[in-house]
Every structure is written in structure tokens, then in C-alpha cells.
Design a protein around this motif. Sequence first.
Motif, PDB file in Angstrom:
ATOM      1  N   HIS A 321       3.728   5.069 -27.038  1.00 51.67           N
ATOM      2  CA  HIS A 321       3.762   4.890 -25.588  1.00 51.67           C
ATOM      3  C   HIS A 321       3.417   3.447 -25.242  1.00 51.67           C
ATOM      4  O   HIS A 321       2.344   2.957 -25.602  1.00 51.67           O
ATOM      5  CB  HIS A 321       2.766   5.833 -24.906  1.00 51.67           C
ATOM      6  CG  HIS A 321       3.157   7.280 -24.999  1.00 51.67           C
ATOM      7  ND1 HIS A 321       3.813   7.936 -23.987  1.00 51.67           N
ATOM      8  CD2 HIS A 321       3.014   8.176 -26.016  1.00 51.67           C
ATOM      9  CE1 HIS A 321       4.045   9.186 -24.355  1.00 51.67           C
ATOM     10  NE2 HIS A 321       3.568   9.358 -25.579  1.00 51.67           N
ATOM     11  N   LYS A 325       7.648   2.273 -21.220  1.00 54.09           N
ATOM     12  CA  LYS A 325       8.430   3.394 -21.732  1.00 54.09           C
ATOM     13  C   LYS A 325       7.756   3.988 -22.957  1.00 54.09           C
ATOM     14  O   LYS A 325       6.903   3.356 -23.584  1.00 54.09           O
ATOM     15  CB  LYS A 325       9.844   2.930 -22.128  1.00 54.09           C
ATOM     16  CG  LYS A 325      10.642   2.257 -21.013  1.00 54.09           C
ATOM     17  CD  LYS A 325      11.919   1.645 -21.568  1.00 54.09           C
ATOM     18  CE  LYS A 325      12.645   0.848 -20.493  1.00 54.09           C
ATOM     19  NZ  LYS A 325      13.846   0.168 -21.041  1.00 54.09           N
ATOM     20  N   ALA A 326       8.199   5.185 -23.299  1.00 58.86           N
ATOM     21  CA  ALA A 326       7.760   5.843 -24.534  1.00 58.86           C
ATOM     22  C   ALA A 326       8.942   5.959 -25.482  1.00 58.86           C
ATOM     23  O   ALA A 326      10.107   5.794 -25.091  1.00 58.86           O
ATOM     24  CB  ALA A 326       7.189   7.221 -24.228  1.00 58.86           C
ATOM     25  N   ASP A 343      11.034   6.631 -19.351  1.00 59.61           N
ATOM     26  CA  ASP A 343       9.651   6.459 -18.898  1.00 59.61           C
ATOM     27  C   ASP A 343       8.731   7.139 -19.915  1.00 59.61           C
ATOM     28  O   ASP A 343       9.043   7.118 -21.112  1.00 59.61           O
ATOM     29  CB  ASP A 343       9.467   7.003 -17.473  1.00 59.61           C
ATOM     30  CG  ASP A 343      10.042   8.414 -17.308  1.00 59.61           C
ATOM     31  OD1 ASP A 343       9.950   9.208 -18.268  1.00 59.61           O
ATOM     32  OD2 ASP A 343      10.586   8.726 -16.230  1.00 59.61           O
ATOM     33  N   GLN A 344       7.664   7.749 -19.488  1.00 58.83           N
ATOM     34  CA  GLN A 344       6.711   8.357 -20.416  1.00 58.83           C
ATOM     35  C   GLN A 344       7.066   9.795 -20.815  1.00 58.83           C
ATOM     36  O   GLN A 344       6.397  10.381 -21.668  1.00 58.83           O
ATOM     37  CB  GLN A 344       5.305   8.331 -19.807  1.00 58.83           C
ATOM     38  CG  GLN A 344       4.801   6.940 -19.466  1.00 58.83           C
ATOM     39  CD  GLN A 344       4.731   6.025 -20.672  1.00 58.83           C
ATOM     40  OE1 GLN A 344       4.361   6.438 -21.761  1.00 58.83           O
ATOM     41  NE2 GLN A 344       5.099   4.769 -20.496  1.00 58.83           N
ATOM     42  N   THR A 346       8.787  12.397 -22.824  1.00 59.96           N
ATOM     43  CA  THR A 346       9.445  12.395 -24.140  1.00 59.96           C
ATOM     44  C   THR A 346      10.260  13.677 -24.323  1.00 59.96           C
ATOM     45  O   THR A 346       9.981  14.489 -25.215  1.00 59.96           O
ATOM     46  CB  THR A 346       8.401  12.252 -25.263  1.00 59.96           C
ATOM     47  OG1 THR A 346       7.441  13.313 -25.148  1.00 59.96           O
ATOM     48  CG2 THR A 346       7.686  10.920 -25.177  1.00 59.96           C
TER      49      THR A 346
END
Length: 452
Positions: A321, A325-326, A343-344, A346
Motif C-alpha cells: 500500500h 494506490k495499492a 486506490d486502496q 484490492t
Amino acid sequence: MKPTDSNHLTRRDFFQQSGKIVAASALAGIAIPHVHAAGSDTIQLAIIGSGGRGSGAIANAMEATGSTTKLVAMADLYEDRLQRSHTVLYDKFQERIDVPSERQFIGFDAFKKAIDSLRPGSGDIALLTGYAGFRPQQLEYAVERGVNVFMEKSFATDPVGVRRVIAAAEAAEKKGVKIAAGLMCRHSPNREELIRRLRAGELGDLQYTRAYRMGPAGGLGPKPADKSELEWQLRNFTKFYWVCGGLWAEMDIHQIDELCWLHDALPVSAQGVCGRAANSQDCSQNLDAFNVEWTFPNGTRAMHTVRYIAKTQSHFATYVHGSKKAAQFSGNTHAADVEIYKDQNTNRRNIEWRAPKEKHTVWQNQWNDFLDAIRTNKPFNQAKRAAHSNLAAIMGRAAMHMGRSVTWDEALASKFEWFPGIDQLTHESEPPIKSDDKGRYPVPVPGQWTEL
């Protein structure tokens, strides 16, 4: 990942096929130039530890790009296991398996005889694919002999063993001995591409990483009366700390190495928790649920969650992370499933970029790179990096088992050994632990257990 050709065997294939079969050196201290022998295209191999993992490594060596390898010696603690491996390998590779009975060695000193069958300075390779508890001694001997090494994970069971591996790595560097260490995911083009994008700032500043290895794993029943205590523990190696470091350290070193790679650093401390299901009948030393958090020098943290319990949710992946972004760094059973998310979140509906399928397995990639380095005399020594990841695993295990924070410096300096006499073992020796009257072996009790 599956092999792209039906003629190629993975290490899992060898486990399955094997189960179906019924059935000191005068060169010490001398620097030797390790260039593949002129006039010979053949790199000779000796396998020390001929279980499924070792047989799979031989298959990778045989199937490597431009490979002209030949197996010339085998060593194991037990005759039946050596013969099973020899049969599987001969059925597959035939003319490249040249291991007559006089080069089939059994016993605790068999590794020396197998290594002595190779040609120092020629490019030949000793494959150390047995138990981690014996790895430091075997690595030291191969380096002393001037023989290249492939060593499977894990590499040591305790801090003393880790320091021996580091010292052998340094000696190998001076002598030009090449060492490949079985953390094969470092040979993944997809993971290398994500590392490049991470370092370039595409994900933003790295915030934290997390890894999971959750799925069923069998326990251990009471020892049968017809088995000696030593043989029972050796044949069930993942169940005992002195033999392999325990299931968690033996298996999860891959995820731990990935976390260190993502952070581009080694942890300064670790803390964690672990436990065992209340209805567990497992007689082994293993627990079955684990969580470790490592802290790195810049304050970022990595977490690894493990559960080895049947009928529970499975998850096998590594994530990173960043502030923007992830990304997923690794997938099920070490698959190179690499993707960046918007974004975060997943999840598969949120993918921004996905790496293509890799041409080869990571196991095969590593052998392609290793043999190329031997043929072209490129530097190749992964032992110290591997030992460091091993120590990160050991400090995490100790933090969980003892129930307190453990620092890198404490772990590296520790004089703790599971079995100080391991180098002198014979088949008549007694192991360092025995079961109680119910057939159960000692297990960690946090707050009472000592491991460093």
C-alpha cells in the motif's frame, strides 16, 4: 503457475510421482577461479536431500535454458527416499541421470561424499535440499571444496546457524563460489516491474505491506512404536524446530523475503501473537495461527498473517500500500499475479494495471539465471540476503513464541541454538527433545518460552 509444456515437471509433480512409486579437503583456503570448465559443456550435479523438493530442483536444472546438466551423485539420510527420487528422475531424464550405486550415499556424512564427487572450479553444483538444521554445515563444506551451491529454503533454524550461513557466504565471495538460494520469487519479471514502479513513485510513498498464507496443514500423531525417536522427527521435519525451524519459519520465509524486498530494508524489530485451536490433537511443536508485525528503519511496517487450519478461509497473497494506490505483489502458491489498483481497494473490479502471464515459473527462472551466471562467470551469491530474510523470520517466530518484542540486533547477536550437537549426529544419536507420556512434544507458551 503451471508449466507451459507437458514435458516439464514442477516440484509438486515430483511430490506426487514419488508417492506413487512402490518401492577434508586439500583445497581449503585456496581461491579457485569458478569458470565453467573449458572443453566441457556439462555441469555436474549432486543432490543432498532427495525428497520431492530436491527432485524438483533437479528437474529445473535439467530443463533450464541451454542446460547440459547431468546428475552424478545423490545423498540422503534414508535409502528408500533416495531410491524413490532416483527412479522418478531416471524415468524422466534417463541418459542425464548417471548415479550408479557407488555414487549413492546414505547417512549423516553422505553430503561430504556427494560433494566430493564433483569437480572444484568446474562449474559443478551441489544441491542442498534437505533439512535446514543441517544446511550451515553442508554449505560450509561445499564452499570449502570450491563447489557452487543451490540451497533450498530455509537456510538455518536459529541465530547461530544464520551467522554460519553469512560467514560461508563471505567465504564464497572471496573464492568465487556461486550460491543460489531458494527464494525464487526474486526471479519474477512481474515482481521486478512492480518494484520498479513502486520505487519510481507510481504508488506514492510506501505506507505498509501485508502478506497472507492461510490454508489447511496436517498435524502429527503419536510416534509409532516401530520408529526410533530420531527417525520419527527427521521424517516429519516440518513438525520440529531443531530440524527445520517449524512449519511457520520453513514455509513463510517466502512472504517474509517479499516484505523485506518491498521495503528495501531489513526490519529493526518484530512483535506478534500465535496460538493453537482449542480442539487441536496435534502432537507436533507447531502452533496453527500466527501474526507478526515488523517495523523497518523508516517506521513503515509489514504484517504477515498465517493460519494452518482445515475448513477455514484460504488466502495466499502479498500486498503493498502506497499513499496513492495499492498493489498485489504475489499470488496463490507464489504465482506472479501482479496488479496495481486505482486506490486502496484490492479487488479485481478495481484494477488499473495487470502484469502479463510470465513465460516460466519462478523456480525455472531462478535456474535459468543461475546456470547462465555459471556459464558466463557472472557474480551470483544470494546466501547473505537469504540469511537476512531467514533471520527476519526467526525474530518474528521468537517474538510470537516468547510474547514480547524482539529487535534485529538482539536476534543477530543471540547465541541460542535448538541443538548444539547437530553436526555430530549419527543414526544412533538421541534427538534434543522427546515426547511426553501422551506422545506430545514441547510447544511454546508465551511468557514462559525462551528462544533467543
